[in-house]
Design a protein around this motif. Structure first.
Motif, PDB file in Angstrom:
ATOM      1  N   UNK A 133       0.824  -1.213   0.000  1.00 33.61           N
ATOM      2  CA  UNK A 133       0.000   0.000   0.000  1.00 33.61           C
ATOM      3  C   UNK A 133       0.859   1.265   0.000  1.00 33.61           C
ATOM      4  N   UNK A 134       0.195   2.409  -0.071  1.00 32.14           N
ATOM      5  CA  UNK A 134       0.898   3.696  -0.164  1.00 32.14           C
ATOM      6  C   UNK A 134       1.777   4.009   1.047  1.00 32.14           C
ATOM      7  N   UNK A 135       1.458   3.427   2.192  1.00 39.91           N
ATOM      8  CA  UNK A 135       2.265   3.669   3.387  1.00 39.91           C
ATOM      9  C   UNK A 135       3.574   2.871   3.356  1.00 39.91           C
ATOM     10  N   UNK A 136       3.648   1.891   2.443  1.00 39.91           N
ATOM     11  CA  UNK A 136       4.835   1.056   2.368  1.00 39.91           C
ATOM     12  C   UNK A 136       4.902   0.000   3.444  1.00 39.91           C
ATOM     13  N   UNK A 137       3.779  -0.250   4.109  1.00 34.85           N
ATOM     14  CA  UNK A 137       3.778  -1.206   5.221  1.00 34.85           C
ATOM     15  C   UNK A 137       2.854  -2.394   5.021  1.00 34.85           C
ATOM     16  N   UNK A 138       1.652  -2.174   4.522  1.00 29.80           N
ATOM     17  CA  UNK A 138       0.699  -3.282   4.376  1.00 29.80           C
ATOM     18  C   UNK A 138       0.992  -4.032   3.082  1.00 29.80           C
ATOM     19  N   UNK A 139       1.165  -5.338   3.227  1.00 31.43           N
ATOM     20  CA  UNK A 139       1.575  -6.159   2.099  1.00 31.43           C
ATOM     21  C   UNK A 139       0.644  -7.363   1.950  1.00 31.43           C
ATOM     22  N   UNK A 140       0.327  -7.696   0.704  1.00 35.68           N
ATOM     23  CA  UNK A 140      -0.427  -8.905   0.396  1.00 35.68           C
ATOM     24  C   UNK A 140       0.362  -9.705  -0.626  1.00 35.68           C
ATOM     25  N   UNK A 141       0.428 -11.030  -0.419  1.00 32.99           N
ATOM     26  CA  UNK A 141       1.191 -11.908  -1.311  1.00 32.99           C
ATOM     27  C   UNK A 141       0.239 -12.624  -2.268  1.00 32.99           C
ATOM     28  N   UNK A 142       0.704 -12.760  -3.529  1.00 35.39           N
ATOM     29  CA  UNK A 142      -0.038 -13.493  -4.542  1.00 35.39           C
ATOM     30  C   UNK A 142       0.879 -14.552  -5.151  1.00 35.39           C
ATOM     31  N   UNK A 143       0.339 -15.737  -5.356  1.00 31.42           N
ATOM     32  CA  UNK A 143       1.102 -16.855  -5.914  1.00 31.42           C
ATOM     33  C   UNK A 143       1.476 -16.599  -7.371  1.00 31.42           C
ATOM     34  N   UNK A 144       2.494 -17.290  -7.852  1.00 30.89           N
ATOM     35  CA  UNK A 144       2.867 -17.167  -9.254  1.00 30.89           C
ATOM     36  C   UNK A 144       1.709 -17.469 -10.214  1.00 30.89           C
ATOM     37  N   UNK A 145       0.818 -18.349  -9.806  1.00 29.64           N
ATOM     38  CA  UNK A 145      -0.315 -18.707 -10.661  1.00 29.64           C
ATOM     39  C   UNK A 145      -1.381 -17.619 -10.741  1.00 29.64           C
ATOM     40  N   UNK A 146      -1.315 -16.629  -9.864  1.00 26.98           N
ATOM     41  CA  UNK A 146      -2.277 -15.520  -9.906  1.00 26.98           C
ATOM     42  C   UNK A 146      -1.888 -14.589 -11.046  1.00 26.98           C
ATOM     43  N   UNK A 147      -2.792 -14.438 -11.997  1.00 24.05           N
ATOM     44  CA  UNK A 147      -2.491 -13.581 -13.141  1.00 24.05           C
ATOM     45  C   UNK A 147      -2.516 -12.114 -12.718  1.00 24.05           C
ATOM     46  N   UNK A 148      -1.721 -11.290 -13.383  1.00 25.93           N
ATOM     47  CA  UNK A 148      -1.720  -9.864 -13.040  1.00 25.93           C
ATOM     48  C   UNK A 148      -3.109  -9.228 -13.110  1.00 25.93           C
ATOM     49  N   UNK A 149      -3.911  -9.574 -14.116  1.00 21.22           N
ATOM     50  CA  UNK A 149      -5.229  -8.937 -14.228  1.00 21.22           C
ATOM     51  C   UNK A 149      -6.134  -9.293 -13.052  1.00 21.22           C
ATOM     52  N   UNK A 150      -5.905 -10.443 -12.414  1.00 23.18           N
ATOM     53  CA  UNK A 150      -6.698 -10.817 -11.239  1.00 23.18           C
ATOM     54  C   UNK A 150      -6.373  -9.924 -10.044  1.00 23.18           C
ATOM     55  N   UNK A 151      -5.228  -9.253 -10.063  1.00 25.03           N
ATOM     56  CA  UNK A 151      -4.827  -8.378  -8.963  1.00 25.03           C
ATOM     57  C   UNK A 151      -5.379  -6.965  -9.152  1.00 25.03           C
ATOM     58  N   UNK A 152      -5.851  -6.659 -10.351  1.00 24.23           N
ATOM     59  CA  UNK A 152      -6.391  -5.331 -10.637  1.00 24.23           C
ATOM     60  C   UNK A 152      -7.382  -4.820  -9.602  1.00 24.23           C
ATOM     61  N   UNK A 153      -8.389  -5.614  -9.216  1.00 23.15           N
ATOM     62  CA  UNK A 153      -9.343  -5.135  -8.208  1.00 23.15           C
ATOM     63  C   UNK A 153      -8.694  -4.799  -6.864  1.00 23.15           C
ATOM     64  N   UNK A 154      -7.651  -5.534  -6.489  1.00 20.07           N
ATOM     65  CA  UNK A 154      -6.961  -5.251  -5.231  1.00 20.07           C
ATOM     66  C   UNK A 154      -6.169  -3.941  -5.353  1.00 20.07           C
TER      67      UNK A 154
END
Length: 159
Positions: A133-154
């Motif tokens: 996130x913008x604060x540089x602190x909150x992080x979410x991990x996505x597996x290699x199988x997660x396509x980039x477009x699936x991360x768009x909503x996040x």
């Protein structure tokens, strides 16, 4: 977790810097490889970058040769491949290790902040993605199988 933008990283040209230029941005940090089954994700990562960069988003790629020796080239070869094959315009940093005793501090921090399945800290393969996130602190991990477009909503939620 340490603020991401304070952690030292090495640019493709070998200069050690921090990610301070990205302070206040939403970041998608990815360990990449040029000869991996997931390599076509470069196209999706570039599409995300182009779609959201004007709203304070960036993709940061960190080539890694720890998984199946799928990033054997030097930085000139990697940069040429990314530009010519996928028209990559987002920053590609120096090749690093993401696991083990020589793991880059950035990835040590990311793994600590966002463990994998069942709390595992190790990165399992190329194209593991970390959304920060913008604060540089909150992080979410996505597996290699997660396509980039699936991360768009996040990404949208954080912009």
């Amino acid at each position: 977790m340490t603020v991401i933008t304070d952690i030292p990283v090495t640019r493709a040209d070998g200069e050690q810097v921090t990610l301070a230029d990205h302070a206040g941005e939403v970041l998608l940090i990815v360990n990449t490889a040029s000869k991996c089954g997931f390599t076509p994700q470069y196209a999706g990562l570039e599409a995300l970058y182009r779609k959201y960069r004007d709203r304070g988003f960036s993709v940061l790629a960190f080539p890694c040769n720890q998984f199946g020796a799928q990033e054997p080239g030097d930085m000139a070869e990697i940069a040429s491949f990314c530009a010519l094959t996928y028209d990559v315009t987002f920053p590609v940093y120096a090749k690093i290790d993401v696991n083990g005793e020589n793991a880059a501090p950035l990835f040590e921090s990311l793994k600590q902040a966002a463990p994998g399945v069942l709390g595992s800290k190790g990165i399992k393969w190329n194209f593991t993605k970390f959304l920060v996130d913008r604060s540089g602190r909150k992080v979410e991990r996505f597996a290699p199988t997660t396509s980039p477009d699936a991360i768009g909503p996040e990404i949208e939620k954080l912009l």
